[in-house]
Design a protein around this motif. Sequence first.
Motif, PDB file in Angstrom:
ATOM      1  N   PRO A   1      50.129 -25.474 -26.262  1.00 18.98           N
ATOM      2  CA  PRO A   1      49.620 -26.322 -25.182  1.00 18.98           C
ATOM      3  C   PRO A   1      49.513 -27.787 -25.571  1.00 18.98           C
TER       4      PRO A   1
ATOM      5  N   THR B   1      48.895 -15.935 -20.996  1.00 20.95           N
ATOM      6  CA  THR B   1      47.722 -16.788 -21.180  1.00 20.95           C
ATOM      7  C   THR B   1      46.488 -15.947 -21.480  1.00 20.95           C
TER       8      THR B   1
ATOM      9  N   GLY C   1      43.467 -15.515 -20.431  1.00 27.39           N
ATOM     10  CA  GLY C   1      42.351 -15.746 -19.510  1.00 27.39           C
ATOM     11  C   GLY C   1      42.653 -16.918 -18.606  1.00 27.39           C
ATOM     12  N   ASP C   2      42.396 -16.721 -17.320  1.00 29.23           N
ATOM     13  CA  ASP C   2      42.875 -17.685 -16.339  1.00 29.23           C
ATOM     14  C   ASP C   2      41.733 -18.404 -15.656  1.00 29.23           C
ATOM     15  N   PHE C   3      41.826 -19.698 -15.502  1.00 33.24           N
ATOM     16  CA  PHE C   3      40.788 -20.418 -14.766  1.00 33.24           C
ATOM     17  C   PHE C   3      41.425 -21.181 -13.624  1.00 33.24           C
TER      18      PHE C   3
END
Lengths: 480, 808
Positions: free
Chosen positions: A347, A476, A478-480
């Motif tokens: 990232p 990923t 965990g997604d926000f």
Amino acid sequence: MSAPLNLTVYSAVALSQMGDYQMGDSLKFFSPDVVAVPEPHHELHVKQTSNADIPVVVTGGMPRETTPIHSSGSVDLVHVTHPDDLEKLPKLERDGEIDTGSETYLLSDLLSVQMDLTNLEARLEGGDEYTSALPVDDIEGSYSHLTAAANPDYWNEWGSLSVQGVMPGENERLGQGQSEIASLQLFADGVISTRTIAPDKLGLRGVHQVGQSRADTLRENGMKTREELADAEIFEVKELSGFGRSLAETVIDSAVATVEGEVRRHGDEGFPSTEPIFIDIETDGLNPTMVWLIGALDRQGEETYMSFLARDPEEPGKAVEAFMSWLTANVPNRPVVAYNGIGFDFPILEEHINQHCSGYLKDWQNTWMFDPLFWATQEDQATLPGRTNKLEDVASALGWEGDDTGLSGAAVGRLFQQWMANPCEETELDWERHEAYCEDDVRALARVYDAIDNASRTAGRGGGEPTTSTTTSQGTLGDF
Amino acid sequence: MSDGTPTPTRDALLDPERLRRSYPGYEDQLEETRTQESLGGEYVDAESVLPDELADFLENDLYSHQAEAIERLRAGENVTVATSTSSGKTWIYTLFFSLLKQRNPDARALFLYPTKALSGDQEKAINDLLDDLGVDAMAEKYDGDTPSERKPVIRERADVLISNFAGINAYLNDHMKWRDIYRNCDLLVIDESHTYTGIHGMHVAWTVRRLRRILEYYGADPQIVCSTATIGNPAAHSETLTGAEFSVIDSDGSPRGRREIAFWQPPVKDGEDALAGMTDDEIIPAMRKGANEEAAEVTTHLGLNDIQTLTFTRSRQETEIGSKQASDAASGYTTDGYLETKPYHAGLSKQKRRSIEHNLKSGELDAVFSTNALELGIDIGSVDATVLSGYPGTRQSFWQQIGRAGRGTSDSLSVFIPRGDAIDQYILDHPGYLLEDNVEDAVIDLSNHAVYAKHLLCAAAERPLTREDSEWFGPGDRLERAVEMWCDAGQMVGDLDRGAQHDGAPRPQSDISMYTSTDEQYDVRCTNGDIDMEPLDKDRVYRDYHPGALNLYDGQQYEVTNVVEDTPRPYVEVQQVSTREYTKTLNDKQIHDLEIQESIDLGDGYGLYKGMGTVDVHYHSFKRIDIIDGTPVGPPEPTGLEPITLRTQLMWVKLPEDILERVMADIPADSMLEAPEEAVIGDQEYTMGGGLHGAEHGMIKMSPLELRLDNSDMGGLSTPMHPEVRSPVWFIHDAVEGGVGFAHSIFDHFEKVATRTRERVDDCDCGRDDGCPACLMSSQCGNENEPLHRYATVSILDSVLERMSPAE
């Protein structure tokens, strides 16, 4: 550069949680020169379990008359219990007790950091008394001030006072880090490199899926060490309370991996099929403003190691751009591998490519990125040896003999920040040394990768169904 | 059944006079009437404002304010639309977005609402609108309820993303994943923006700035629409909320029929025969029937006469009770007494609510008892009449509720029934207050450093901070101080020239609680049921939720059984109870270390001050009091809590020492209070102290008439001799660490608030020297409402008001 002095600090919570085997394991793991504990009764605890005569400093004890000094090589660590002790420093220097040619570390619990958000202020409590007791005009050496009232991630310069925290859990978000053990490498040039480990990574607890009660059960049944567990047969373990066949397989598997120093592989899903490019990056911090060093290893054909270095803070995108230029021109369509890449390197590279050389963004996004750590742990495809999953531990458990004096990412970041804030001869980094460290890390990564690649599959892996993950290695967390 | 066509009976009753004449057992309840004349709508041709491709799909003309808003938006401005609820505000921004979308197929938008429930309703409404307009775009909700697998899909393809600020706060951490939305974001809508005040407003204001900063990083600079109810300061509020400049559209072009408002005073309670000979002035509010019971009866009368009625109550419990009372009362009528009535509130299931909304609209229901849940947004058509059980707290709410009555342009009737408290009684005495043009200002204040610093830390985690960020987080020296503080605390590294980065534990956004101002938030847990309450600040817990405290929340009574503080997340344990008691907490308070930020010298030793101070307060014990007769139950019990200290915003009024003479001259000679034996001052000073104390209480109680604030988050202190100020003084302070703008806004609007206070106190029917709950007594007084002296209060307020120049 001489070897640093290793100071290992145990928090009260860590000590209350650890059994003897874990204590012994921790000493073996860190090989400290000096151990520090918070309370007097902890001193006994440590001495009882350690075979060697490692000096123990009690940071929270009453002020003492003596001011003990512990040394390793030219590095001195002085235990200070009262500001008056500071007045002794000139004499200690003159008497040769303190080596003024190297950084000297003063350890106390006299300095703590208080926050006052309503007034937008942070204060160094005890700082005034400490500074006025410090006879700056009469001392020749350079001093760093360690405090047990702050946690190991804490480092700040308060005026002329360089303050480093050592005690896990102090001043942190509530509940964070309290149960950990910290190891600080105190270098002669004043650099401090820290790392922490939780006790549940040590001893039997460090074995995958073994919590406190299972550790107790194993111990009660004659398996007190990882070696003994590794030697056990499945039938011996599966009948025990809290286990079952598949769990027995998992724990033995994990113990074997660590003891034998090998990777136990469970799956193939998503593992690269072509020789990848191994990379590692150095930045100026965790949320970096600059990626200043990228190391890349290409072993196809004639082995090439490339080092992309950006020294000048005025040209923050230089390393990233050079890297992408090389990647796209020389080794296109090859997978790129970074350890904990998904959590860190990938990232960050994406953001900095977007910022400095966005023409390469599509190329980067089309690259197959692989993170062996994520693959092994989150996608459950392998068990890695080593007490923790940190690259240095895994590599070292595989027999890799790398550069022992490598610095933590935080320490390197801090050095680079100092250079950025004030580029001059004093703050300039030893570029070659850092490039060497970086190369070392990249090669360690390659070693781990090879170990996974070569590992034969173990039949019937326990602990859960083999996952057919729907996410690729680029998934990923965990997604926000 | 009400089917919309006026029948002779219906028409007749939509008029306070006729209501009075037809009311069975009428007991002089009708005190006043007020009329709001009808207004024709002002219309504008859609084609004159919109391109044909859109205008063609619109069946009707636009209201003038809709047209004006769209024109301004087309001119590139940010717009605040401050018109009434059903004036079609959603249309404005949805139409504008459609325009943007036609020009630029990649355009995206963020529509942000205060609650998830409202988001859900709006999602449907907006999609229907887009369909009707033939626009190829979709709106989708994205918040804590959205399943994780759907999230990447929505981010990728939703044209309009509907969410709330708590969500946005969290999502900003991973803004890279939102890059595509942010880059193309051309419109940002903040709906019901007037709800963002106080502490919550602060958090939202900083979150908006962090959002706009990230939008700018991705190259976007969307226009902003704030949709708000009528408030006194729409431009200033929007600007403080967002940091941008706004044009305000507030002249409402939507039509309305004539509105009659009846002010209906509940009669004296049955059984109060002794009062038979008393005049109106002698009867105090406590002797009257409760507003809710009266509201149920009025509703019954209207409903049985074919007037479809919507009755607003203050709590969920009251809706249930009211609906039952109405239906019971109906069967006691001489006519065919069946009333189809239902309660409505946010605690009902979605299906139930939809069904009531539908039945109200279709006319199948004669009456609905609702909380303010039906005040905004939700489409229920219109009813014939509304009944308000108690004043809803602000003029804006009052008009929203009244506004539910009236079908199109036909006439409507509203009945306002006051409760016994100060504000309701004030309004009954001064009905003109409601019709005044001024509406309360929405208070939002950004000077609380603690809240600022926490959002700044989040901003650093989102992108390193540089000097340029003083655009969002300035002024420059505040930004520098905060960055230095965080660096010293080890949570940031670097500097504003190169970039200050976040260097602490990951996700500082999760440390933000949008409703509290400090780190010490206490969760509230119920041991024998459910409770859905936001976490509380420590000061609130110590004050109102200490062990043994009895509280009413959403119509249910709770007793605090435990306060647990030695855990990472402290919490308050409550249990549902049903007693006939309430609790009053006693405290000792000191205020010191005053810092003056602004002052007004009124000469001769009189002065008004605004600034910061340290409040030390010890909520040491409490008493249980019987609700019915007001007598204490048992001795005071200790709370077991330590004193707490707050550094917060406050205002104070300083008086000269010779005020004593004036007060003594103004008050009736036989009204002097007797100082208790332990007091170190004489009767005169004690009485004057009662005047100061009364001024303090009165102003806090009356401030909501001028300002949108929560006066339970305020406190005060009054004394005939303060050690620092060195004279008689009363303080009003925010009860929140760092302050939230309330006390300061009282300073800013001192004259108005003091005037209203004086009017109420002077007019109060209680006629008592020490006042009553409707004028001077405060349920929050830590001193057991002693001393209080009504005449002294009036004298003191007069003495200050006289000195304020007309221009103030």
